[in-house]
Design a protein around this motif. Sequence first.
Motif, PDB file in Angstrom:
ATOM      1  N   GLY A   1       0.720  -1.139   0.116  1.00 58.40           N
ATOM      2  CA  GLY A   1      -0.040  -0.112  -0.008  1.00 58.40           C
ATOM      3  C   GLY A   1       0.903   1.174   0.114  1.00 58.40           C
ATOM      4  N   ILE A   2       1.892   1.317  -0.700  1.00 60.20           N
ATOM      5  CA  ILE A   2       3.053   2.468  -0.767  1.00 60.20           C
ATOM      6  C   ILE A   2       3.098   2.576  -2.382  1.00 60.20           C
ATOM      7  CG2 ILE A   2       4.154   2.034   1.369  1.00 60.20           C
ATOM      8  CD1 ILE A   2       6.243   0.805  -0.289  1.00 60.20           C
ATOM      9  N   LYS A   3       3.563   4.082  -2.470  1.00 58.83           N
ATOM     10  CA  LYS A   3       3.863   4.554  -3.662  1.00 58.83           C
ATOM     11  C   LYS A   3       5.355   4.321  -3.872  1.00 58.83           C
ATOM     12  CE  LYS A   3      -0.188   7.535  -4.362  1.00 58.83           C
ATOM     13  NZ  LYS A   3      -1.114   6.782  -5.347  1.00 58.83           N
ATOM     14  N   SER A   4       6.270   4.608  -3.079  1.00 63.99           N
ATOM     15  CA  SER A   4       7.693   4.484  -3.103  1.00 63.99           C
ATOM     16  C   SER A   4       8.016   4.025  -1.782  1.00 63.99           C
ATOM     17  CB  SER A   4       8.180   5.973  -3.093  1.00 63.99           C
ATOM     18  OG  SER A   4       7.744   6.815  -2.032  1.00 63.99           O
ATOM     19  N   ALA A   5       9.633   3.851  -1.934  1.00 67.31           N
ATOM     20  CA  ALA A   5      10.276   3.222  -0.681  1.00 67.31           C
ATOM     21  C   ALA A   5      11.763   3.663  -0.771  1.00 67.31           C
ATOM     22  CB  ALA A   5      10.186   1.715  -0.893  1.00 67.31           C
ATOM     23  N   SER A   6      12.188   3.586   0.261  1.00 71.05           N
ATOM     24  CA  SER A   6      13.806   4.001   0.502  1.00 71.05           C
ATOM     25  C   SER A   6      14.329   3.030   1.120  1.00 71.05           C
ATOM     26  CB  SER A   6      13.811   5.327   1.270  1.00 71.05           C
ATOM     27  OG  SER A   6      13.222   6.450   0.668  1.00 71.05           O
ATOM     28  N   ILE A   7      15.746   2.573   0.375  1.00 69.12           N
ATOM     29  CA  ILE A   7      16.500   1.690   1.281  1.00 69.12           C
ATOM     30  C   ILE A   7      18.202   2.423   1.203  1.00 69.12           C
ATOM     31  CG2 ILE A   7      15.296  -0.226   0.466  1.00 69.12           C
ATOM     32  CD1 ILE A   7      17.614  -0.508  -1.693  1.00 69.12           C
ATOM     33  N   GLN A   8      18.862   1.852   2.015  1.00 67.08           N
ATOM     34  CA  GLN A   8      20.228   2.404   2.183  1.00 67.08           C
ATOM     35  C   GLN A   8      21.106   1.120   2.064  1.00 67.08           C
ATOM     36  OE1 GLN A   8      22.242   3.436   6.071  1.00 67.08           O
ATOM     37  NE2 GLN A   8      21.785   5.761   5.337  1.00 67.08           N
ATOM     38  N   ILE A   9      22.088   1.487   1.156  1.00 66.81           N
ATOM     39  CA  ILE A   9      23.252   0.425   0.853  1.00 66.81           C
ATOM     40  C   ILE A   9      24.406   0.829   1.840  1.00 66.81           C
ATOM     41  CG2 ILE A   9      24.869  -0.442  -0.609  1.00 66.81           C
ATOM     42  CD1 ILE A   9      22.834  -0.038  -2.865  1.00 66.81           C
ATOM     43  N   LEU A  10      24.678  -0.026   2.703  1.00 67.23           N
ATOM     44  CA  LEU A  10      25.928   0.221   3.639  1.00 67.23           C
ATOM     45  C   LEU A  10      27.225  -0.440   2.721  1.00 67.23           C
ATOM     46  CD1 LEU A  10      27.278   0.882   6.224  1.00 67.23           C
ATOM     47  CD2 LEU A  10      27.019  -1.564   7.039  1.00 67.23           C
ATOM     48  N   ALA A  11      28.456   0.270   2.698  1.00 69.72           N
ATOM     49  CA  ALA A  11      29.483  -0.127   1.924  1.00 69.72           C
ATOM     50  C   ALA A  11      30.636   0.390   2.736  1.00 69.72           C
ATOM     51  CB  ALA A  11      29.604   0.255   0.600  1.00 69.72           C
ATOM     52  N   ALA A  12      31.955  -0.136   2.460  1.00 64.84           N
ATOM     53  CA  ALA A  12      33.210   0.461   2.950  1.00 64.84           C
ATOM     54  C   ALA A  12      33.433   1.706   2.079  1.00 64.84           C
ATOM     55  CB  ALA A  12      34.193  -0.752   2.715  1.00 64.84           C
ATOM     56  N   ASP A  13      34.400   2.552   2.726  1.00 65.21           N
ATOM     57  CA  ASP A  13      34.705   3.722   2.008  1.00 65.21           C
ATOM     58  C   ASP A  13      35.709   3.772   1.072  1.00 65.21           C
ATOM     59  OD1 ASP A  13      36.653   3.602   3.690  1.00 65.21           O
ATOM     60  OD2 ASP A  13      36.304   5.601   4.770  1.00 65.21           O
ATOM     61  N   THR A  14      36.002   2.608   0.162  1.00 64.86           N
ATOM     62  CA  THR A  14      37.182   2.303  -0.635  1.00 64.86           C
ATOM     63  C   THR A  14      36.614   2.903  -2.082  1.00 64.86           C
ATOM     64  OG1 THR A  14      36.068   0.130  -1.320  1.00 64.86           O
ATOM     65  CG2 THR A  14      37.921   0.493   0.457  1.00 64.86           C
ATOM     66  N   PRO A  15      37.587   3.464  -2.752  1.00 65.90           N
ATOM     67  CA  PRO A  15      37.266   3.921  -4.330  1.00 65.90           C
ATOM     68  C   PRO A  15      36.240   2.617  -5.216  1.00 65.90           C
ATOM     69  CG  PRO A  15      39.322   4.367  -3.917  1.00 65.90           C
ATOM     70  CD  PRO A  15      38.733   3.561  -2.706  1.00 65.90           C
ATOM     71  N   GLU A  16      36.750   1.457  -4.796  1.00 58.62           N
ATOM     72  CA  GLU A  16      36.121   0.493  -5.605  1.00 58.62           C
ATOM     73  C   GLU A  16      34.724   0.104  -5.091  1.00 58.62           C
ATOM     74  OE1 GLU A  16      35.174  -2.675  -4.003  1.00 58.62           O
ATOM     75  OE2 GLU A  16      34.951  -4.058  -5.531  1.00 58.62           O
ATOM     76  N   ALA A  17      34.633   0.328  -3.613  1.00 58.59           N
ATOM     77  CA  ALA A  17      33.008   0.122  -3.451  1.00 58.59           C
ATOM     78  C   ALA A  17      32.493   1.195  -3.700  1.00 58.59           C
ATOM     79  CB  ALA A  17      33.208   0.077  -1.623  1.00 58.59           C
ATOM     80  N   LYS A  18      32.824   2.337  -3.677  1.00 59.51           N
ATOM     81  CA  LYS A  18      32.183   3.683  -4.367  1.00 59.51           C
ATOM     82  C   LYS A  18      31.370   3.534  -5.515  1.00 59.51           C
ATOM     83  CE  LYS A  18      32.579   8.711  -4.842  1.00 59.51           C
ATOM     84  NZ  LYS A  18      31.347   8.907  -4.322  1.00 59.51           N
ATOM     85  N   GLN A  19      32.476   3.049  -6.448  1.00 57.66           N
ATOM     86  CA  GLN A  19      32.087   2.820  -7.751  1.00 57.66           C
ATOM     87  C   GLN A  19      30.849   1.619  -7.876  1.00 57.66           C
ATOM     88  OE1 GLN A  19      35.783   1.434  -9.826  1.00 57.66           O
ATOM     89  NE2 GLN A  19      35.767   3.748 -10.627  1.00 57.66           N
ATOM     90  N   VAL A  20      30.877   0.461  -7.118  1.00 54.28           N
ATOM     91  CA  VAL A  20      29.951  -0.429  -7.422  1.00 54.28           C
ATOM     92  C   VAL A  20      28.685  -0.026  -6.701  1.00 54.28           C
ATOM     93  CG1 VAL A  20      29.466  -2.841  -6.555  1.00 54.28           C
ATOM     94  CG2 VAL A  20      31.672  -2.123  -7.322  1.00 54.28           C
ATOM     95  N   VAL A  21      28.757   0.655  -5.363  1.00 55.50           N
ATOM     96  CA  VAL A  21      27.276   1.097  -4.856  1.00 55.50           C
ATOM     97  C   VAL A  21      26.721   2.049  -5.710  1.00 55.50           C
ATOM     98  CG1 VAL A  21      28.012   0.003  -2.632  1.00 55.50           C
ATOM     99  CG2 VAL A  21      28.170   2.498  -2.981  1.00 55.50           C
ATOM    100  N   GLU A  22      27.668   3.012  -6.417  1.00 53.13           N
ATOM    101  CA  GLU A  22      26.804   4.069  -7.078  1.00 53.13           C
ATOM    102  C   GLU A  22      26.118   3.341  -8.405  1.00 53.13           C
ATOM    103  OE1 GLU A  22      30.121   6.846  -8.097  1.00 53.13           O
ATOM    104  OE2 GLU A  22      29.522   7.944  -6.134  1.00 53.13           O
ATOM    105  N   TYR A  23      26.731   2.388  -8.982  1.00 55.58           N
ATOM    106  CA  TYR A  23      26.421   1.768 -10.218  1.00 55.58           C
ATOM    107  C   TYR A  23      24.942   0.869  -9.596  1.00 55.58           C
ATOM    108  CZ  TYR A  23      25.381  -2.000 -13.631  1.00 55.58           C
ATOM    109  OH  TYR A  23      24.799  -2.808 -14.299  1.00 55.58           O
TER     110      TYR A  23
END
Length: 172
Positions: free
Chosen positions: A9-31
């Motif tokens: 019964g919702i129109k939208s939802a929000s989630i958060q992705i937790l990741a390490a602060d490495t450049p590789e993790a940044k690229q993956v989670v942004e993708y």
Amino acid sequence: MALAKKQLGIKSASIQILAADTPEAKQVVEYLQAEYEKNLPGLHVTIHQVPLKQRLRMTTAYNFDFVYGTWAPDFADPINFIGDGGAYHLDSDYKNKTYWNDLKEARGKYATDSTERYQVLKNAEQQVVQRDAFMAPVFQGANAYLQNPKVKGLAVSPYGTTLFYRNVKINS
């Protein structure tokens, strides 16, 4: 996503992705963020990057919606990916009896029958990844090495992620 929104019964939802602060993790989670938002209309994804030690503590404490983590195998066998694979809380939280029975049979009943063992491991993978989506492999990393022909004795682990220098000699 449409069915989930309707059932909840919702129109939208929000989630958060937790990741390490490495450049590789940044690229993956942004993708992942971009792909989730593009393919799941109404889903808003935020990224929470923290130092690795903090991410590990937060993961252990169940302080996440989704977590992106990296993992490398300990030994060269499919069971290492399917039975562990870096999946957080797999042993304590994943309750699918079919999956656990398949792993038990792969380790016992079919340990010496490669055809049957492969089949039960394939079934286990389909259960945990495709049917239940308890974990979702994102990609398989790899490394490429260029080696000077004068270097002898350099060993690469079977997974390609570690170099062993103990027997290295350089010929002139």
